[in-house]
Structure formats: structure tokens, C-alpha cells
Design an enzyme around this catalytic site. Structure first.
Site, short mmCIF file in Angstrom:
data_model
loop_
_atom_site.label_atom_id
_atom_site.label_comp_id
_atom_site.label_asym_id
_atom_site.label_seq_id
_atom_site.Cartn_x
_atom_site.Cartn_y
_atom_site.Cartn_z
N LYS A 1 0.95 -0.87 -0.44
CA LYS A 1 -0.29 0.47 -0.30
C LYS A 1 0.69 0.89 -0.04
CE LYS A 1 -2.53 3.26 1.55
NZ LYS A 1 -2.06 4.71 1.43
N GLU B 1 9.29 16.30 14.52
CA GLU B 1 9.50 16.50 13.17
C GLU B 1 9.09 17.20 12.28
OE1 GLU B 1 10.99 12.59 10.21
OE2 GLU B 1 9.48 12.21 11.78
#
Length: 492
Positions: free
Chosen positions: A175, A385
């Protein structure tokens, strides 16, 4: 506009939904292709195909040597189509053609390496405390592997997963990110040409809520391999644990790039630039925290800013371009919001700090290379992040101070040390809490070197010999030699 199909059981298939998702070019902001909007029914078809291929037919009948030969054939086809696949990735994710071409030219080495390793996984005979028995171990493939990949380097990071998985004898359902699926769908076409049996490699595209969740929860999936955000990774790991599935994941980082006063400062400057502005900062190993020894801090930052200001932005297909656009519109907006947060917390913008308005950037999702000073490690910009071209510079006093700052974060994917003192290099590499530590270099990876994170940066390892064992399970075999008889009521 090109319209892609799902790849299930060796055949191109339309999505059962009858719907497609527009894929946008980050340089132009316009749709250039359509990918299938898959759903749970498509996932089930792909997993069933992978399970059938794993359980019966040609694939499980192949010897490990024959599997390795197929991987080497695939490697040769990737070499042949490297430029074509690289151009597709640039259209999809906006990263530099120079970098994507380099990645595609390097990817075959993963399939050559694991193709060679496939028939070198050995069990062992076991010394026993019991007489009359012969015992040995063997390593067997787990089964169907679900590989969920991110949008920043789709095929490069996919190779890290599927090369060892296929070498181990597993079958795969991929995926890819809904933002960058085209190159994975094109890549899937090479498996038929290489001679892989149908169902060994399958691709279902679509959104995470429909395709990703169905794949994670499917009872025939034995192993989950995920690269992406720690939030999504944590949810996947919890779902895997509920079904006792095997799981490995690489979940990003907030890597410290540490420059000592005794370093080769020119090389350290290049390493700092490469660590954050290459790939537009959209890499899990981005050196987003630059720790600079206080005695050289001001002079180093001045030099760094002057050099970074020369970065050429524009068309990622041009070999002259050095910084490309952010891959997705939501990520573009997220990065800009983090810059605003940093400024509100007291960080000082000494370069960039806004969307790019250069003519050569057109309508693309460009952000100026940004350098922030007056950052302390407690700020969000130093702890979370960002995944964009934003560098936070933090001063430190000595080794102990550098280690304190570097390790004071929940991530632990990578770190770097710039120094001319070999003793310091060894001490720092031992005490830094990171899965990879570079000394006087940055962003070096290899199919031969294990890669993975400490702490919230993930579970398991990719690359190197250890990666193939992520897709194998160990069986112990006992044989009664007939030299002893046993009491059925006593455990021997």
C-alpha cells in the site's frame, strides 16, 4: 492524463469502487495522473492472491536459489527502466531528478544482494542434554507481508522491505502513499516480465482509512512493515499486537548533527547542508538539529547561512536545481506552520522562513531553505519532526553537553559527529541513542548496513543480513534416533 490500475495476482485491475484519485505534481500544483481509489474488497482480493501464491502453486515450489535468480532478473529490469521510473517519481513527489535517478540506479543492488542471500540462510544442528535425539533448526517464511510505504522515496524504501521479504519466500501486498503511488504501480509491471508467479507481488492504492486499515486488520496478513509517522506507526503496532502479527516499522527522527570545534569545518558545513536541505528536508534521517560547539557557533552559522543562501530552486527535473518543492500541499502548510511556531517561541530566522516567491518556483509548493538560531532543545521546533527544509541551530559547550542535548528527544533514528579526534568519535558513537551514527559524513546508507531506530523511531531493522530474519520464523525439529524409549507420561 494517465490512469493507472491496481496490480493484483499479476494483472492490472480497476478498483471495485470505480473511483480514481488525482495525483498532483508538486512543481506545478496540477493533476498529472489518476491512481485507483481502492477499498477493503480490493485489499481482500490482493491478500487472497498473495496467500494463494504463498501456500500453493509455483512460488513455494521454488528453491531458495531459484527465488534468488528471480530477484536478480528483477534487478536487471530496474536497471533498464531506472530513468523512466525516476521521472515518474519526480512527477509524483517533486524531488530532484538527480536524486531520484541516483536512487533508482542504486535500488537494483538490494535485489542483487538479497538474491544472493536467499540460499545462504542456514539453520543449525543443536547439541542436546538428552540422549537418543537429533535436533536442528530451520528458518521458514512468515507468509503474506503488508508493506506500507511513505511518499518521500517510494521505490527506494519499498526495496528495503520487499527484497528481503521475497528472498525469504514471503509474498507481498503493497500500500503506497496515496500521494505517490504511480511509480509503485509501474514497478509492479516488472514482476511479470521477470517471471514471478502471479500473486507474489500485489499493489493496492488508496487512502489509509480504507486500504491501510483493511490491510493491517486482514487475518491472512502475517507481517506488517511500515515506514511513516510515529503516530500512524503506533496505531499500526497496536493493531498488529491485538492479532499477534509480526511488525517492523521505521517512524522518523529528529536527528542531531554535531559539529565540534576541531572538525574540518568546510566538510561539516557541507554535511549540515546535505543533512537538511537535500531532499528538501523530506527524509527520515534529516539532520534537523545542528548542534555547534559554542566557541565556533557564530562563525560557523555565518558561513553556513552564506552558503545555503546560494541554493538554486526550481524545476526538479533540471539537473541545475538543488532544492525542490515540498511533496504535498498538507505538508507544505505544516512546514510553514512550524516556522511560525518557532518564531513565536523565540527562535530567530537568519535565512528563509517563508514560502518561496522566486519566479523559477512557479506555482509549486516551495519553501525557502530556512535556518533558525536562538533555539533551545525544549522548543517544539527542536522536539517534533518537521519534515521540511528547516534547520534549528543549537549551541553546546562540551561532549557531555552535546550528548545531553542530542539524546534529549523521544526519537533515535540517526546522528552524526564531526570531529578530528578519533577518541571522541568512538565515545560519542557509543553514547548517542540512535540506530545509525555517522562520523564526518551524513546520509550514507547501504543495502549491507542495518538501518532502524531507537526509542520512538521504530522497531526492527531493514538492510543488511539481519533484515531477512525479519521475514522468517525459526522452527526446531526433533528426531528420535530410536536409541531411547520414552514414558508417555513423563516430559523428557
Amino acid at each position: 492524463m494517465k490512469r493507472y490500475s491496481l496490480q493484483i495476482a499479476g494483472q492490472a485491475q480497476p478498483p471495485t469502487s470505480g473511483q480514481w484519485i488525482a495525483s498532483l505534481n508538486p512543481y506545478t500544483g496540477e493533476a498529472w495522473a489518476e491512481i485507483p481509489d481502492g477499498n477493503a474488497a480490493d485489499v481482500d482480493a490482493a491478500v487472497q492472491a498473495a496467500h494463494t501464491a504463498f501456500s500453493s502453486g509455483a512460488w513455494p515450489q521454488l528453491s531458495a536459489t531459484e527465488r534468488g535468480a528471480l530477484l536478480r532478473k528483477l534487478a536487471a529490469l530496474i536497471e533498464r527502466d531506472a530513468d523512466k521510473l525516476a521521472r515518474t517519481e519526480v512527477m509524483d513527489n517533486g524531488k530532484l531528478f538527480a536524486e531520484m535517478r541516483a536512487q533508482l540506479q542504486y535500488i537494483p543492488q538490494w535485489f542483487y544482494y538479497y538474491g544472493g542471500l536467499a540460499d545462504k540462510v542456514q539453520g543449525a544442528t543443536l547439541p542436546l542434554d538428552k540422549k537418543g535425539y537429533f535436533a536442528f533448526t530451520r528458518h521458514e517464511p512468515l507468509g503474506v507481508v503488508a508493506a506500507i510505504t511513505p511518499w518521500n522515496s517510494p521505490l527506494f524504501l519499498l526495496a528495503w522491505k520487499i527484497a528481503p521479504a521475497l528472498a525469504a519466500g514471503c509474498t507481498v501486498v503493497v500500500k503506497p502513499s496515496e500521494f505517490t503511488s504511480a511509480s509503485t504501480l509501474e514497478f509492479a509491471e516488472l514482476f511479470n516480465e521477470a517471471g514471478f508467479p502471479p500473486g507474489v507481488f500485489n499493489v493496492v492504492t488508496g487512502y489509509g482509512a480504507q486500504v491501510g486499515s483493511a490491510l493491517v486488520e486482514h487475518p491472512l496478513v502475517a507481517k506488517l512493515s511500515f515506514t511513516g509517522s510515529d503516530v500512524t506507526g503506533r496505531a499500526i503496532n497496536q493493531a498488529a499486537a491485538g492479532q499477534l502479527k509480526h511488525a517492523s516499522m521505521e517512524l522518523g527522527g529528529k536527528s542531531p548533527n554535531i559539529v565540534f570545534a576541531d572538525a574540518d569545518l568546510e566538510q561539516a558545513m557541507y554535511g549540515a547542508i546535505s543533512g537538511i536541505f537535500a531532499a528538501t528536508g523530506q527524509t527520515c534521517i534529516a539532520g534537523s538539529r545542528l548542534l555547534v560547539q559554542r566557541s565556533i557557533h557564530d562563525a560557523f552559522v555565518e558561513r553556513l547561512v552564506a552558503f545555503a543562501a546560494t541554493a538554486r530552486m526550481g524545476d526538479p527535473m533540471s539537473l541545475e536545481t538543488q532544492v525542490g518543492p515540498v511533496t504535498t500541499l498538507p505538508q507544505y502548510e505544516k512546514v510553514l506552520s512550524y516556522i511560525d511556531i518557532a518564531k513565536a517561541e523565540g527562535a530567530q530566522v537568519v535565512l528563509g522562513g517563508s514560502k518561496a516567491s522566486r519566479a523559477e518556483c512557479g506555482k509549486g509548493w516551495f519553501i525557502e531553505p530556512t535556518i533558525l538560531t536562538q533555539v533551545h532543545n525544549g522548543m517544539r521546533i527542536a522536539q517534533e519532526e518537521v519534515f521540511g527544509p528547516v534547520l534549528s541551530v543549537i549551541p553546546f559547550d562540551d561532549e557531555a553537553d552535546a550528548l545531553r542535548i542530542a539524546n534529549d528527544v523521544r526519537f533515535g533514528l540517526a546522528a552524526a559527529v564531526w570531529t578530528s579526534d578519533i577518541g571522541r568519535a568512538l565515545r560519542m558513537s557509543e553514547r548517542l541513542q540512535a540506530g545509525t551514527v555517522w562520523v564526518n559524513t551524513y546520509r550514507a546508507v547501504s543495502f549491507m548496513a542495518p538501518f532502524g531506530g531507537y526509542k520512538d523511531s521504530g522497531l526492527g531493522r531493514e538492510n543488511g543480513q539481519s533484515a531477512i530474519y525479519e521475514y522468517l520464523q525459526t522452527k526446531s525439529v526433533w528426531i528420535n534416533s530410536g536409541a531411547t524409549t520414552s514414558n508417555p507420561f513423563v516430559l523428557r
